[in-house]
Design a protein around this motif. Structure first.
Motif, PDB file in Angstrom:
ATOM      1  N   ASP A 434       0.777  -1.152   0.066  1.00  6.58           N
ATOM      2  CA  ASP A 434       0.177   0.007   0.073  1.00  6.58           C
ATOM      3  C   ASP A 434       0.927   1.427   0.044  1.00  6.58           C
ATOM      4  OD1 ASP A 434      -1.938  -1.479  -0.026  1.00  6.58           O
ATOM      5  OD2 ASP A 434      -2.869  -1.318   2.326  1.00  6.58           O
ATOM      6  N   LEU A 435       2.166   1.319   0.603  1.00  5.25           N
ATOM      7  CA  LEU A 435       2.785   2.454   0.732  1.00  5.25           C
ATOM      8  C   LEU A 435       3.486   2.628  -0.723  1.00  5.25           C
ATOM      9  CD1 LEU A 435       4.566   1.947   4.325  1.00  5.25           C
ATOM     10  CD2 LEU A 435       2.931   3.948   3.621  1.00  5.25           C
ATOM     11  N   ALA A 436       3.908   1.479  -1.286  1.00  5.17           N
ATOM     12  CA  ALA A 436       4.481   1.540  -2.675  1.00  5.17           C
ATOM     13  C   ALA A 436       3.432   2.227  -3.642  1.00  5.17           C
ATOM     14  CB  ALA A 436       4.882   0.205  -2.993  1.00  5.17           C
ATOM     15  N   LEU A 437       2.076   1.738  -3.414  1.00  4.39           N
ATOM     16  CA  LEU A 437       1.098   2.316  -4.362  1.00  4.39           C
ATOM     17  C   LEU A 437       0.456   3.710  -3.919  1.00  4.39           C
ATOM     18  CD1 LEU A 437      -0.670  -1.142  -4.824  1.00  4.39           C
ATOM     19  CD2 LEU A 437       0.363   0.457  -6.704  1.00  4.39           C
ATOM     20  N   ALA A 438       1.321   4.335  -2.744  1.00  2.00           N
ATOM     21  CA  ALA A 438       0.555   5.582  -2.255  1.00  2.00           C
ATOM     22  C   ALA A 438      -0.716   5.687  -1.785  1.00  2.00           C
ATOM     23  CB  ALA A 438       1.169   6.823  -3.567  1.00  2.00           C
ATOM     24  N   ARG A 439      -1.245   4.500  -0.963  1.00  2.00           N
ATOM     25  CA  ARG A 439      -2.298   4.478  -0.730  1.00  2.00           C
ATOM     26  C   ARG A 439      -2.626   5.003   0.816  1.00  2.00           C
ATOM     27  NH1 ARG A 439      -3.485  -1.781  -2.529  1.00  2.00           N
ATOM     28  NH2 ARG A 439      -4.211  -1.650  -4.668  1.00  2.00           N
ATOM     29  N   ARG A 445       8.374  11.235   4.298  1.00  2.47           N
ATOM     30  CA  ARG A 445       9.002  10.130   4.208  1.00  2.47           C
ATOM     31  C   ARG A 445       8.177   9.000   3.146  1.00  2.47           C
ATOM     32  NH1 ARG A 445      10.054  10.614  10.104  1.00  2.47           N
ATOM     33  NH2 ARG A 445      12.316  10.758  10.426  1.00  2.47           N
ATOM     34  N   ARG A 446       6.925   8.738   3.484  1.00  2.00           N
ATOM     35  CA  ARG A 446       6.170   8.033   2.447  1.00  2.00           C
ATOM     36  C   ARG A 446       6.314   8.549   0.944  1.00  2.00           C
ATOM     37  NH1 ARG A 446       1.198   6.489   6.157  1.00  2.00           N
ATOM     38  NH2 ARG A 446       1.895   7.014   8.124  1.00  2.00           N
ATOM     39  N   ASP A 447       6.351   9.944   0.758  1.00  2.00           N
ATOM     40  CA  ASP A 447       6.649  10.031  -0.751  1.00  2.00           C
ATOM     41  C   ASP A 447       7.978   9.563  -0.949  1.00  2.00           C
ATOM     42  OD1 ASP A 447       4.253  11.321  -0.744  1.00  2.00           O
ATOM     43  OD2 ASP A 447       4.894  13.324  -0.734  1.00  2.00           O
ATOM     44  N   GLU A 448       8.948   9.634  -0.486  1.00  2.00           N
ATOM     45  CA  GLU A 448      10.265   9.083  -0.804  1.00  2.00           C
ATOM     46  C   GLU A 448      10.230   7.558  -0.782  1.00  2.00           C
ATOM     47  OE1 GLU A 448      14.732   8.849   1.171  1.00  2.00           O
ATOM     48  OE2 GLU A 448      13.274  10.087   2.346  1.00  2.00           O
ATOM     49  N   PHE A 449       9.548   7.026  -0.137  1.00  2.00           N
ATOM     50  CA  PHE A 449       9.334   5.592  -0.113  1.00  2.00           C
ATOM     51  C   PHE A 449       8.770   5.028  -1.536  1.00  2.00           C
ATOM     52  CE2 PHE A 449       7.216   1.368   0.150  1.00  2.00           C
ATOM     53  CZ  PHE A 449       8.367   0.508   0.472  1.00  2.00           C
ATOM     54  N   VAL A 450       7.906   5.896  -1.901  1.00  2.00           N
ATOM     55  CA  VAL A 450       7.121   5.691  -3.138  1.00  2.00           C
ATOM     56  C   VAL A 450       8.257   5.623  -4.174  1.00  2.00           C
ATOM     57  CG1 VAL A 450       5.523   6.397  -4.890  1.00  2.00           C
ATOM     58  CG2 VAL A 450       5.095   6.288  -2.542  1.00  2.00           C
ATOM     59  N   VAL A 451       9.119   6.704  -4.378  1.00  2.00           N
ATOM     60  CA  VAL A 451      10.216   6.896  -5.349  1.00  2.00           C
ATOM     61  C   VAL A 451      11.374   5.755  -5.227  1.00  2.00           C
ATOM     62  CG1 VAL A 451      11.834   8.438  -6.067  1.00  2.00           C
ATOM     63  CG2 VAL A 451       9.647   9.305  -5.517  1.00  2.00           C
ATOM     64  N   ARG A 452      11.772   5.576  -4.104  1.00  2.00           N
ATOM     65  CA  ARG A 452      12.812   4.890  -3.740  1.00  2.00           C
ATOM     66  C   ARG A 452      12.710   3.290  -4.148  1.00  2.00           C
ATOM     67  NH1 ARG A 452      17.097   7.395  -2.839  1.00  2.00           N
ATOM     68  NH2 ARG A 452      16.793   9.382  -1.594  1.00  2.00           N
TER      69      ARG A 452
END
Length: 809
Positions: A434-439, A445-452
């Motif tokens: 869900d974090l990778a899908l920006a849900r 930090r959450r935005d950074e995780f989506v990208v990284r």
């Protein structure tokens, strides 16, 4: 003086100190005569001196000195313009080199000296949150304590500024620390000098795959984008560059945004991207580009000449020959891929994975609802999700929403990950998905995780599949190609036609290719191996006989292992005649990439020596040489049909065809650096002159050059038949002939015919009286000059060559 016309075809040139802008200028007359519209150059910006490829850029503000600099480039542009040719250039937006010495890269030198206060600090993707706020510089051959004790690291005050020196490496000194004792001075720098093996575990800057000497750039930052692209943009605006090839877009934080900015910078320049598409994956529709660099087309243009039903028998041969009696069966390809990706995640990209885990741990710590997801659970779940990803990248914009295709890709990976973990971890997998899908909302930090996360899945795929699994599982090396799936070889004509229809409708100016500087095998090596799909049993018997003769050359430990032994025979047949030196160099790379018995970082001297001695013994054995020569001679007529067929198809299918340097002759090269050797342009120029004088081709080199030049010239003379808006119409042809018509929709056009699966055709008695009905009008074969109308026997159409290019109108 002419001006560049429409983009109809390119010719890739690998530039380096041994083939410069001046050398390229001397080849312009030949390339124009060949029929291309644009030169296609490897990277031209200033790279590490002596670079053999140009992808290790150190200065975006000037053209390469090794290649001749700006003056020589301007002369090349003038020569190309005089001949009516345009220029396409390879651009490297994702990374810069960490050269030796580091002072060659001025932005990097500034960051190493001044840290976060440097005006270039935002250029590089550095994690400054590590405890000592220092960039890891893993340059040392031993642990730092040993190097200090032995005096290998010194402070050099002889120049205009003090520097740390370690053999050929020099590094800047942070202002104000130059008078400290050496250990304290090193401890106070904005970089941490370290043993090279530390990199895979503690690296704190993003790199290109697992290459420590290529530091990633943050081109998502507008300043970095414009400063690193200013010169390229100016060359486009000045009319010197007419198209761009973008290297590794999957490494960028925002590929969509990058391509949009690139179009704005260049005023709508033709752009293709080095995007590796898996299986039925499609290029994102919102990318501002003309398409890919052609690996998807390569798989179809070559695959339609292989028998899709032959791989199963070849896999059985592989399994029989690589497993000893009583051993377990050879692992299936998906299991090999999974194991290879685990190796990469565990040993080579550990630092990247740990950075993601730290992000996840911080996210969970800051949210009381997520705090019970442990670091260990996050690590285990993340690893499973990375291993399970079936594509290089799911494109999720920061803040969402994720496209449906990205949702499907990550949902599928999560489902596989959950199967491999205990129930306690399932919720953690779902959280990471869900974090990778920006849900799960937004914060820094959450935005950074989506990208990284997206920037990590690509390296796992590239290093795990192409650079590891491909060297572990190879029943048929033909299928082990970039973007390919080794457990699937060959496509049916109907699938090929459907693919071409999609290209014509959606990506009519995408690039097509058969060979690149990154392909695992040259196109004509693959052509020979494609024939094996029709003769698996004969192949199995031949290898069994050769292995019996070669047993005497094995080392006392039994090296090479059975799989490498099998790879050697495929390589000999595919690239014959091949010298022992070339074979040894290829096997060294293949076995070290496989990482099973030896590797680049931990070579096994006994194994390497055993493989080398075996290869040398085989190459020197007259009986084996005669047997291989006979086998290659036996398949030669069928390999010829594949070679000429796939070439004509690649040059006439929808898209903009590229001819990789030298590939207008038979190309029996292997993986780099073997495929980056100098090309004899003069020899090709002489043969083309013979053909243009009306002399018939004397060998396969000349036949392939004939097919290449005539197809390219037809494209150049009739762009309306092949470019945007042109039609692709499959023809109703006999089973062993691939046929289609390229046209503008009116009368006439270019009709393409190519024999396929010629072993089966020969065994069934040949073409016999089969015939095809040509469209109305008189059709002239551009390859032979012969004319045809009405209903024509296929044997008459294809009497001289296994291909025909009929033109009318």
């Amino acid at each position: 003086m002419l001006t560049p016309g429409p983009l109809t075809a390119t010719y890739r040139l690998q530039l380096n100190a041994n083939f410069t802008f001046a050398d390229a200028a001397r080849a312009v007359d030949y390339l124009a005569s060949l029929g291309i519209s644009h030169l296609y150059l490897s990277p031209i910006l200033q790279a590490t001196p002596g670079s053999g490829h140009g992808y290790d850029v150190v200065d975006h503000t000037r053209l390469s000195d090794d290649l001749g600099g700006r003056e020589a480039f301007d002369q090349l542009c003038a020569a190309a313009r005089e001949a009516g040719l345009g220029i396409v250039v390879d651009v490297v937006p994702n990374h810069m080199a960490i050269p030796t010495p580091a002072s060659l890269n001025a932005p990097l030198w500034s960051v190493l000296r001044d840290g976060p206060g440097s005006p270039f600090a935002r250029w590089f993707d550095v994690d400054w949150t590590v405890p000592d706020r220092a960039i890891l510089m893993p340059l040392l051959g031993r642990r730092i304590g040993e190097c200090l004790a032995d005096g290998d690291i010194t402070l050099d005050r002889s120049g205009p500024e003090p520097m740390i020196r370690y053999y050929d490496h020099v590094l800047p000194v942070r202002p104000g620390t130059e008078d400290l004792d050496l250990p304290t001075l090193l401890d106070r720098q904005w970089y941490r000098l370290a043993y090279w093996r530390v990199a895979d575990e503690e690296l704190n800057y993003r790199r290109f795959f697992d290459i420590d000497t290529l530091a990633a750039l943050r081109v998502e930052n507008d300043e970095v984008f414009h400063e690193s692209h200013r010169l390229i943009g100016d060359l486009v605006k000045d009319g010197l560059i007419h198209g761009l090839r973008i290297d590794h877009p999957d490494g960028l934080a925002d590929p969509t945004g990058y391509l949009t900015k690139l179009q704005e910078l260049t005023g709508g320049c033709w752009v293709v991207v080095e995007k590796i598409l898996e299986a039925e994956e499609e290029l994102p529709r919102d990318w501002a580009c003309a398409g890919t660099t052609g690996y998807d087309a390569l798989l179809r243009a070559g695959g339609v000449f292989a028998d899709p039903n032959g791989l199963q028998a070849l896999t059985e041969v592989w399994g029989r020959l690589i497993t000893a009696e009583g051993d377990e069966d050879a692992a299936p390809y998906p299991a090999v891929v999974e194991d290879a990706k685990r190796t990469i995640v565990r040993d080579h990209l550990y630092a990247e994975v740990e950075r993601l885990v730290s992000l996840l741990a911080d996210i969970c710590h800051d949210d009381i609802n997520l705090r019970d997801h442990t670091r260990r659970g996050l690590h285990e779940s993340l690893v499973e999700l990375l291993v399970a990803m079936g594509v290089y990248r799911a494109y999720v914009p920061v803040g969402g929403p994720a496209p449906e295709v990205s949702e499907r890709q990550l949902e599928a990976a999560a489902a596989v990950a959950i199967q491999n973990l205990p129930e306690e971890r399932h919720a953690t997998v779902e959280l990471i998905r869900d974090l990778a899908l920006a849900r799960r909302g937004r914060d820094v930090r959450r935005d950074e995780f989506v990208v990284r996360f997206q920037q990590t899945t690509g390296p796992v795929m590239a290093k795990g599949v192409e650079d590891t699994a491909f060297y572990r599982w190879y029943p048929l090396g033909f299928a082990n190609e970039v973007g390919g799936t080794p457990d699937r070889a060959g496509v049916e004509p109907a699938e090929f036609h459907a693919f071409c229809a999609r290209l014509a409708a959606d990506w009519p100016e995408t690039m097509t290719t058969l060979s690149t500087h990154d392909t695992k095998r040259g196109e004509d090596v693959r052509a020979r191996l494609a024939v094996l799909t029709e003769i698996p049993e004969e192949w199995g018997r031949a290898v069994t006989a050769w292995r019996a003769i070669a047993a005497a050359y094995r080392s006392w430990e039994g090296w090479p292992d059975p799989a490498t032994d099998y790879l050697l025979w495929q390589t000999l047949v595919g690239a014959w005649p091949i010298s022992a030196d070339r074979l040894v160099a290829y096997l060294e790379k293949a076995t070290r990439e496989a990482k099973l018995h030896t590797s680049w970082t931990s070579p096994d001297a006994d194994y390497d020596a055993g493989v080398k001695a075996f290869a040398q013994g085989v190459c020197a054995d007259e009986n084996l040489r005669a047997a291989i020569e006979a086998f290659v001679g036996m398949i030669a007529p069928h390999a010829r049909a594949v070679s000429l067929g796939q070439k004509l198809v690649q040059l006439t299918m929808p898209g903009v065809p590229d001819v990789y340097q030298g590939a207008e002759f038979e190309t029996l090269t292997l993986v780099d650096p073997d495929n980056r050797q100098p090309v004899d342009i003069d020899a090709r120029r002489a043969v083309l002159a013979e053909l243009d004088a009306g002399n018939p081709p004397k060998d396969l080199d000349a036949e392939k050059l004939l097919v290449t030049s005539r197809a390219l010239r037809v494209r150049r003379e009739h762009p309306e038949w092949f470019g945007p808006g042109a039609q692709y119409t499959p023809l109703d042809t006999p089973d062993h002939i691939l046929g289609y018509l390229r046209s503008s929709g009116g009368p006439g056009g270019a009709l393409v015919l190519a024999l396929r699966l010629t072993v089966a055709l020969e065994r069934s008695g040949g073409l016999g009286d089969t015939a095809i009905s040509l469209p109305p009008g008189t059709w002239t074969d551009a390859l032979t000059g012969r004319q045809f109308t009405g209903i024509v026997r296929c044997a008459e159409l294809l009497t001289d060559l296994p291909v025909a290019l009929l033109v009318s109108g």
